[in-house]
Design an enzyme around this catalytic site. Structure first.
Site, mmCIF file in Angstrom:
data_model
loop_
_atom_site.group_PDB
_atom_site.id
_atom_site.type_symbol
_atom_site.label_atom_id
_atom_site.label_comp_id
_atom_site.label_asym_id
_atom_site.label_seq_id
_atom_site.Cartn_x
_atom_site.Cartn_y
_atom_site.Cartn_z
ATOM 1 N N HIS A 90 -2.249 -4.817 9.819
ATOM 2 C CA HIS A 90 -3.184 -4.151 9.109
ATOM 3 C C HIS A 90 -2.748 -4.305 7.719
ATOM 4 C CE1 HIS A 90 -0.916 -0.366 8.971
ATOM 5 N NE2 HIS A 90 -0.491 -0.736 10.177
ATOM 6 N N ASP A 92 -4.301 -1.883 5.530
ATOM 7 C CA ASP A 92 -4.274 -0.313 5.058
ATOM 8 C C ASP A 92 -3.085 0.362 5.008
ATOM 9 O OD1 ASP A 92 -4.793 -0.032 7.711
ATOM 10 O OD2 ASP A 92 -5.076 2.113 7.397
ATOM 11 N N ASP A 123 4.778 -1.729 6.616
ATOM 12 C CA ASP A 123 3.766 -1.121 7.460
ATOM 13 C C ASP A 123 2.462 -1.101 6.728
ATOM 14 O OD1 ASP A 123 2.652 0.081 9.478
ATOM 15 O OD2 ASP A 123 3.038 2.179 8.744
ATOM 16 N N GLU A 156 -6.180 1.463 10.222
ATOM 17 C CA GLU A 156 -5.415 2.016 11.404
ATOM 18 C C GLU A 156 -4.491 2.976 10.935
ATOM 19 O OE1 GLU A 156 -1.502 2.107 13.732
ATOM 20 O OE2 GLU A 156 -1.917 1.723 11.454
ATOM 21 N N GLU A 157 -4.186 3.502 9.764
ATOM 22 C CA GLU A 157 -3.509 4.335 9.452
ATOM 23 C C GLU A 157 -4.274 5.688 9.567
ATOM 24 O OE1 GLU A 157 -0.511 4.530 9.405
ATOM 25 O OE2 GLU A 157 0.435 2.623 8.329
ATOM 26 N N HIS A 423 5.669 5.365 6.311
ATOM 27 C CA HIS A 423 4.952 6.812 5.962
ATOM 28 C C HIS A 423 5.727 7.624 5.080
ATOM 29 C CE1 HIS A 423 2.252 6.364 10.044
ATOM 30 N NE2 HIS A 423 2.467 5.238 9.442
#
Length: 456
Positions: A90, A92, A123, A156-157, A423
């Protein structure tokens, strides 16, 4: 890493990989368009579409998914009769949080102490680059031996489910014999790992109202019901004295069977302050991979700066519940909502609303694809055997794909090892991990093709 043509090719491509990841990280592709411009996500999607087109992919498309974001699709045909492999990542990313906490700007890839820093490096924009490196290496060394589909998700996030719903509406699009999800990570840098379970997730917003408006705490405090105090009581009810999650009716005692996680190492990975205890019971692996975990993500209430002496009329919170692999996320949502409503004190009015949901996942590790991956990791990580671990996070698409394609083998690898700090501020990727895992994926595709019998 053992010398072989694929590994040598990928090593030679690493400077290009850094340049490309720099370009991709520069897009502020947070799929929350109240905070970040839609044009940033659309720019990242076009970048990936252009990269796939340059690599000879066919049917490259920007898919408008039902949540208002775009996913990128492309198809690279292989030899006649070959198996089909779907490669997922992903583009995003999570918001950068407090940008002042970053040592270097979050959307500028910066090399420091042997790692590449920037939001999305691990990520999961790095996962996009990993797929490209693996395919380029195969093309330079005899060709790609399978049909390849690539899907790069755009939300996705956010957990808004756009790609899941799109896939359900177009069930043939992502059909494959094997699916490689490039959004996990090694248990530790340098330790080859396949993630075999994922916790699911549900997001619930709770609002408590007690008064028509705020009141002077001196005149009314002590008898007037305080909505913020009621909310604090409710949130506290979600944890036992030791910090274990306690949602009534939800099993919180499941054990993890697999790779263990040393408690002292976990403290270092999580950067727990000296003297602060870990929460929960059982092993660390039990707690983060096999059991539910509730987190209060945010509270709407007056900030300390500028606060007035008032009894609050309303208060609101956003709650995340990580759901164990053995539990249905929809059922967990109902249990969480019922718990919140039951534990609201003083007859206060309470409203709960589900914001997002993703099912947990458990892979079949006995499949031929896992044998092919083990062989690949043994070459990319000399002297190491493939390990199985869980992951506390969620990838909702996994269960959608497993449901749509029950015969498909699903493997999860990726760049999000603990040092990556996904994150969080100062997210980074190890270029050595990017290189090794790109070799792994390339060799896996070759091994898988060799092991497979013609199906189509």
């Amino acid at each position: 890493m053992s010398s072989n043509p694929v590994a040598e090719t990928i090593a030679s491509l690493m400077p290009r990989a850094k340049e490309e990841l720099t370009e991709l990280v520069a897009f502020k592709s947070v799929a929350d368009f109240d905070q970040f411009p839609r044009s940033e996500s659309e720019g990242a999607a076009r970048w990936i579409a252009d990269a796939l087109t340059s690599e000879g992919f066919q049917d490259v498309a920007l898919l408008d998914t039902p949540d208002g974001t775009q996913s990128v699709y492309g198809y690279l045909p292989g030899p006649e009769g070959a198996k089909t492999v779907l490669l997922y990542a992903h583009y995003d990313v999570q918001p950068p949080l407090d940008e002042t906490g970053w040592t270097t700007p979050p959307f500028e890839l910066t090399e420091r102490d042997g790692r590449w820093y920037g939001r999305g490096t691990a990520d999961c924009k790095g996962g996009v680059i990993m797929h490209l490196l693996a395919l380029r290496a195969l093309k330079a060394n005899g060709g790609v031996p399978v049909h390849v589909k690539v899907i790069a998700e755009g939300s996705e996030e956010q957990g808004t489910g756009g790609l899941e719903r799109y896939a359900e509406e177009h069930p043939d699009l992502l059909a494959a014999d094997t699916i490689v999800i490039g959004d996990a990570g090694n248990f530790r840098a340098g330790l080859p790992t396949v993630t075999t379970t994922l916790r699911g997730m549900t997001l619930v917003r709770v609002q408590i109202d007690t008064l028509e408006g705020n009141l002077h705490s001196g005149q009314f405090g002590g008898a007037a019901p305080d909505a913020l105090a009621a909310l604090i009581r409710v949130l506290d009810s979600l944890r036992a004295q030791d910090g274990s999650t306690t949602v009534e009716g939800l099993d919180g005692e499941s054990p993890w069977e697999g790779l263990s996680y040393d408690e002292e190492q976990f403290r270092k990975d999580a950067k727990v302050l000296d003297g602060v205890e870990l929460i929960g019971s059982g092993s660390v692996a039990d707690r983060i991979w096999a059991r539910p975990a509730v987190t209060v993500l945010g509270i709407d209430c007056p900030p300390v700066v500028g606060a007035t002496p008032s009894v609050q009329a309303s208060a609101r919170a956003l709650i995340s519940l990580r759901v164990p692999p053995s539990v249905d996320a929809a059922e967990a949502t109902k249990l969480l909502q019922a718990h919140l409503e039951t534990h609201t004190p003083w007859g206060a009015r309470v409203r709960t609303e589900q914001i997002g949901q993703g099912q947990p996942f458990r892979a079949d590790t006995s499949s031929p694809a896992y044998a092919a991956m083990a062989e690949a990791m043994a070459v990319a990580y000399p002297g190491q055997e493939m390990n199985y671990s869980g992951q506390g996070g969620s990838i909702p698409l996994c269960n959608t794909l497993a449901s749509l394609y029950p015969g498909a083998e699903i493997l999860l690898i990726g760049l999000s090892e603990p040092e990556a700090q996904i994150h969080a501020v100062n997210e980074s990727v190890s270029p050595q991990e990017l290189e090794r895992l790109s070799v792994t994926e390339a060799l896996f595709l070759r091994n898988y093709a060799a092991r497979s019998t013609t199906r189509r």
